[in-house]
Scaffold this motif. Sequence first.
Motif, PDB file in Angstrom:
ATOM      1  N   LYS A 175      32.047  37.449  36.710  1.00  0.00           N
ATOM      2  CA  LYS A 175      30.732  36.817  36.549  1.00  0.00           C
ATOM      3  C   LYS A 175      29.787  37.736  35.757  1.00  0.00           C
TER       4      LYS A 175
ATOM      5  N   LEU B 233      41.732  30.381  36.778  1.00  0.00           N
ATOM      6  CA  LEU B 233      42.087  30.980  38.067  1.00  0.00           C
ATOM      7  C   LEU B 233      42.388  29.905  39.106  1.00  0.00           C
TER       8      LEU B 233
ATOM      9  N   ASN C 198      41.848  34.956  43.591  1.00  0.00           N
ATOM     10  CA  ASN C 198      41.080  34.281  42.546  1.00  0.00           C
ATOM     11  C   ASN C 198      39.574  34.389  42.779  1.00  0.00           C
ATOM     12  N   THR C 199      39.149  34.278  44.037  1.00  0.00           N
ATOM     13  CA  THR C 199      37.712  34.349  44.323  1.00  0.00           C
ATOM     14  C   THR C 199      37.146  35.728  43.979  1.00  0.00           C
TER      15      THR C 199
ATOM     16  N   GLU D 154      34.069  36.000  31.774  1.00  0.00           N
ATOM     17  CA  GLU D 154      33.682  34.897  32.651  1.00  0.00           C
ATOM     18  C   GLU D 154      34.413  33.597  32.292  1.00  0.00           C
TER      19      GLU D 154
ATOM     20  N   THR E  31      36.905  35.971  40.220  1.00  0.00           N
ATOM     21  CA  THR E  31      35.775  35.166  39.765  1.00  0.00           C
ATOM     22  C   THR E  31      34.472  35.948  39.920  1.00  0.00           C
ATOM     23  N   ARG E  32      34.307  36.610  41.058  1.00  0.00           N
ATOM     24  CA  ARG E  32      33.100  37.414  41.279  1.00  0.00           C
ATOM     25  C   ARG E  32      33.013  38.584  40.298  1.00  0.00           C
TER      26      ARG E  32
ATOM     27  N   THR F  91      37.573  32.325  34.345  1.00  0.00           N
ATOM     28  CA  THR F  91      37.510  31.771  35.703  1.00  0.00           C
ATOM     29  C   THR F  91      38.065  30.350  35.773  1.00  0.00           C
ATOM     30  N   ASP F  92      38.023  29.611  34.677  1.00  0.00           N
ATOM     31  CA  ASP F  92      38.587  28.251  34.673  1.00  0.00           C
ATOM     32  C   ASP F  92      40.106  28.285  34.838  1.00  0.00           C
TER      33      ASP F  92
END
Length: 190
Positions: A64, A75, A56-57, A69, A60-61, A72-73
Amino acid sequence: MAKIELKQPIVDEIAATVKDAATVVIVKYSGITVAQDTQLRKQLREAGVTYKVYKNTLMTRAFKGTAFEGLTDSLVGTNAIATSKDDATAPARILKKFSKDCPAIELKAGVVEGVLYDANGMAEIANIPSRDELISKFLGSIQSPITNLARVLNQIAEKGGPDACEPAPKTEEASAEEPAVEVAEAPAAE
């Protein structure tokens, strides 16, 4: 080598995967068996959909600063992404169909052609037929009136016999009403 330098190629891979994608879908897959996962991946691959599991991280990157984007909520937990460059409805359609037999698969959110959808929105997207199906339905609806006209003309021809399609002969009254047209000859050039 720092951990960030090791993870950057994966972030770049995710960013490249979603860059030109028409659709990106976040899928919760926890509880799926290996056999089910293999079957799902096969169905998605046949439809031209890329399906991968990333941290997930890292997702997210990669998301971005992009149109993705908003994903990401979603994830949270164990997630995978399904992306398609050609058929915008294919990932959602295949995943929803597969989730009927395998309730462990859950559509969480997605971006279809730049628009963010939640799980309910993705379920509605999944109901849209594929592009090829829509084109064939459209062509069928265009062809139907032409086919019906041909069928009616054929029935008229069969009912009236071979004379049904020939023009009616002119009567003396009709030719008397029509003015006579004289064609003047052009003088010969010397």
